[in-house]
Design a protein around this motif. Structure first.
Motif, PDB file in Angstrom:
ATOM      1  N   LEU A  23     -46.155  -6.841 -23.226  1.00 34.05           N
ATOM      2  CA  LEU A  23     -45.581  -7.400 -24.631  1.00 34.05           C
ATOM      3  C   LEU A  23     -44.987  -8.927 -24.553  1.00 34.05           C
ATOM      4  O   LEU A  23     -44.278  -9.260 -23.469  1.00 34.05           O
ATOM      5  N   VAL A  24     -45.208  -9.669 -25.397  1.00 32.77           N
ATOM      6  CA  VAL A  24     -44.719 -10.929 -25.456  1.00 32.77           C
ATOM      7  C   VAL A  24     -44.024 -11.028 -26.613  1.00 32.77           C
ATOM      8  O   VAL A  24     -44.502 -10.783 -27.964  1.00 32.77           O
ATOM      9  N   GLN A  25     -42.860 -11.532 -26.668  1.00 31.77           N
ATOM     10  CA  GLN A  25     -41.754 -11.603 -27.903  1.00 31.77           C
ATOM     11  C   GLN A  25     -42.394 -12.763 -28.863  1.00 31.77           C
ATOM     12  O   GLN A  25     -41.957 -13.928 -28.801  1.00 31.77           O
ATOM     13  N   THR A  26     -43.005 -12.510 -29.877  1.00 29.81           N
ATOM     14  CA  THR A  26     -43.679 -13.308 -30.914  1.00 29.81           C
ATOM     15  C   THR A  26     -43.441 -12.673 -32.244  1.00 29.81           C
ATOM     16  O   THR A  26     -43.038 -11.748 -32.410  1.00 29.81           O
ATOM     17  N   ILE A  32     -42.920  -4.779 -35.400  1.00 28.22           N
ATOM     18  CA  ILE A  32     -42.960  -3.360 -35.090  1.00 28.22           C
ATOM     19  C   ILE A  32     -41.727  -2.898 -35.022  1.00 28.22           C
ATOM     20  O   ILE A  32     -40.531  -3.366 -34.460  1.00 28.22           O
ATOM     21  N   PRO A  33     -41.382  -1.424 -35.286  1.00 26.97           N
ATOM     22  CA  PRO A  33     -40.075  -0.903 -35.257  1.00 26.97           C
ATOM     23  C   PRO A  33     -39.581  -0.957 -34.185  1.00 26.97           C
ATOM     24  O   PRO A  33     -39.965  -0.855 -32.925  1.00 26.97           O
ATOM     25  N   LYS A  34     -38.082  -0.969 -34.071  1.00 22.12           N
ATOM     26  CA  LYS A  34     -37.367  -1.140 -32.852  1.00 22.12           C
ATOM     27  C   LYS A  34     -37.611   0.079 -31.850  1.00 22.12           C
ATOM     28  O   LYS A  34     -37.465   0.010 -30.477  1.00 22.12           O
ATOM     29  N   LEU A  46     -37.943  -5.680 -16.153  1.00 18.63           N
ATOM     30  CA  LEU A  46     -36.999  -6.416 -16.742  1.00 18.63           C
ATOM     31  C   LEU A  46     -36.402  -6.065 -18.178  1.00 18.63           C
ATOM     32  O   LEU A  46     -35.375  -6.521 -18.557  1.00 18.63           O
ATOM     33  N   GLY A  47     -36.924  -5.060 -18.581  1.00 20.34           N
ATOM     34  CA  GLY A  47     -36.290  -4.556 -19.692  1.00 20.34           C
ATOM     35  C   GLY A  47     -36.562  -5.057 -21.004  1.00 20.34           C
ATOM     36  O   GLY A  47     -35.791  -4.932 -22.059  1.00 20.34           O
ATOM     37  N   ARG A  48     -37.490  -6.238 -21.208  1.00 22.21           N
ATOM     38  CA  ARG A  48     -37.595  -7.197 -22.271  1.00 22.21           C
ATOM     39  C   ARG A  48     -39.102  -7.468 -22.164  1.00 22.21           C
ATOM     40  O   ARG A  48     -39.993  -7.367 -21.214  1.00 22.21           O
ATOM     41  N   GLY A  49     -39.740  -7.873 -23.211  1.00 22.44           N
ATOM     42  CA  GLY A  49     -40.881  -8.650 -23.308  1.00 22.44           C
ATOM     43  C   GLY A  49     -40.912  -9.938 -22.674  1.00 22.44           C
ATOM     44  O   GLY A  49     -39.881 -10.546 -22.570  1.00 22.44           O
ATOM     45  N   ALA A  50     -42.201 -10.741 -22.518  1.00 18.62           N
ATOM     46  CA  ALA A  50     -42.253 -11.788 -22.276  1.00 18.62           C
ATOM     47  C   ALA A  50     -41.703 -13.029 -23.033  1.00 18.62           C
ATOM     48  O   ALA A  50     -42.116 -12.923 -24.243  1.00 18.62           O
TER      49      ALA A  50
END
Length: 75
Positions: A23-26, A32-34, A46-50
């Motif tokens: 997943l990359v934060q773009t 995309i739904p939460k 890390l619990g988050r996207g790149a």
């Protein structure tokens, strides 16, 4: 693991590459739904996207292409 394989097979002229999609934060991901994002990030250490502004490419190339073996290259 990739570095070890690169060092192990370099003498034979074998290239070793690793592509680790995720997943990359773009802007595309922002629609995309939460709940879906939460399910995906639950499996990410890390619990988050790149962050798309913080990328690197791990490259290993045959010696006759370049004099590098197993180092990180910024995109």
């Amino acid at each position: 693991m990739t570095r070890t394989a690169a060092l192990e097979f370099a003498a034979s002229g074998v290239r070793v590459n690793a592509i680790c999609p995720g997943l990359v934060q773009t802007p595309m991901v922002s629609v995309i739904p939460k709940e879906v994002i939460d399910d995906i990030t639950a499996g990410i250490p890390l619990g988050r996207g790149a962050d798309p502004n913080c990328r690197s490419l791990f490259r290993v190339e045959m010696e006759h292409y370049r004099r590098r073996s197993s180092d990180e290259q910024p995109l």
